[in-house]
Scaffold this active site. Structure first.
Site, mmCIF file in Angstrom:
data_model
loop_
_atom_site.group_PDB
_atom_site.id
_atom_site.type_symbol
_atom_site.label_atom_id
_atom_site.label_comp_id
_atom_site.label_asym_id
_atom_site.label_seq_id
_atom_site.Cartn_x
_atom_site.Cartn_y
_atom_site.Cartn_z
ATOM 1 N N ARG A 1 63.172 -69.593 24.763
ATOM 2 C CA ARG A 1 64.334 -68.851 24.265
ATOM 3 C C ARG A 1 65.659 -69.513 24.639
ATOM 4 N NH1 ARG A 1 60.581 -67.743 22.024
ATOM 5 N NH2 ARG A 1 59.619 -65.718 21.635
ATOM 6 N N GLU B 1 66.710 -60.528 26.140
ATOM 7 C CA GLU B 1 66.710 -61.533 25.082
ATOM 8 C C GLU B 1 67.891 -61.294 24.160
ATOM 9 O OE1 GLU B 1 63.621 -62.505 21.525
ATOM 10 O OE2 GLU B 1 62.777 -62.545 23.532
ATOM 11 N N SER C 1 62.369 -57.701 20.010
ATOM 12 C CA SER C 1 62.034 -57.720 21.438
ATOM 13 C C SER C 1 63.320 -57.760 22.253
ATOM 14 C CB SER C 1 61.172 -58.940 21.763
ATOM 15 O OG SER C 1 59.936 -58.860 21.099
#
Length: 313
Positions: free
Chosen positions: A180, A303, A233
């Protein structure tokens, strides 16, 4: 942003400029405060002109894509938020042979559009992105992934523009890709705007590509909440584990704060059930982090990109 700075922006002849724009209208969580200015740019020259003006006026700015991984705090953002439109939504075939194909994609292009275009062209490799409501620039910047695949595996190069308007083509060899995240091998990339990306894809039958896409979509059904606002998410998966598993094990599935709730369908989805504020969502986020750390000594990192007053590229 002061009134003189607003005046200069208003006089700059920008095609799409909105002051005091509520960011809840521009992100999938449907929550968040206002930005002092929202600017939508349609081409590279307009972007360079905007960046030069912002630098001259010392106005901080941020680039956002389709708002699928974004939350602006309720107090708002006093700088400018830029969205890439027009030519930044295009896809172009660069090179094609029997073994591999190279395509160039604008950073503002929706992932759904990209996957559909690739399917129609018989180009495989990005099917895992189906169903992710983001943009190419955002997906590259965070090395987005699903089903064990990541954008970085197909990324060949990026184009970026710094706040002086300088354009640079950067090969994947110069990038450092991790879970990420994307950075330059010699430092951070956060001070520049990603405007395009090149991907290497493989030839395949259109029906086989669409079949794999359909299978991914089917796998999402029933495992992720539908019909409610979310950012996908919410937390990054910690090494060797899953954020959703930890949150559920902590007994937090279905917990809420105001109109923000941990989805009873998937514990790593914080959803807006209707009218949630950014504060509701962030309070719930902190409650989740505290509970998971207390029980499992694991610090969950969001995230979702939380935009606060002091943020800048």
């Amino acid at each position: 942003m002061n009134e003189r700075q607003r005046g200069r922006l208003a006089a700059a002849g920008l095609a799409e400029l909105r002051f005091d724009a509520p960011m809840a209208e521009y992100c999938t969580l449907r929550a968040g405060g206002k930005t002092a200015a929202l600017i939508e740019v349609a081409n590279l020259e307009e972007l360079r002109r905007v960046l030069a003006l912002l630098a001259e006026e010392e106005i901080k700015f941020l680039i956002v894509g389709r708002g699928s991984n974004l939350l602006v705090v309720d107090s708002g953002y006093s700088g400018a938020i830029i969205r890439l439109k027009g030519e930044f939504n295009t896809i172009a075939l660069q090179e094609r042979n029997e073994i591999a194909t190279i395509i160039k994609v604008g950073a503002g292009c929706a992932l759904g559009k990209l996957v559909s275009w690739c399917s129609g062209q018989g180009l495989a490799g990005l099917e895992f992105l189906v169903g992710i409501p983001g943009s190419v620039g955002g997906a590259v910047r965070m090395n987005a992934g699903a089903w064990g695949c990541e954008v970085g595996e197909r990324l060949l190069a990026i184009e970026r523009v710094d706040n002086q308007g300088n354009i640079r083509h950067i090969s994947s060899a110069e990038l450092r890709l991790s879970y990420r995240n994307l950075a330059l091998a010699d430092g951070e990339i956060s001070s520049a705007v990603i405007t395009a990306a090149w991907f290497g894809l493989s030839p395949d039958r259109e029906e086989d590509i669409r079949s794999r896409c359909a299978a991914y979509v089917e796998r999402r059904k029933g495992k992720q909440p539908a019909g409610v606002a979310s950012a996908g998410s919410f937390f990054k998966n910690p090494p060797g584990d899953f954020a959703g598993r930890l949150i559920e094990a902590a007994g937090l599935k279905g917990a809420s704060c105001g109109a923000a709730m941990i989805s009873p369908v998937h514990a790593n989805f914080l959803v807006n059930t209707g009218g949630a504020s950014a504060t509701d969502i962030l309070t719930l986020m902190k409650q989740v982090q505290a509970a998971v750390f207390a029980q499992f000594a694991v610090k969950l990192e969001p995230e979702v990109r939380i935009i606060q007053e002091n943020d800048s590229p």
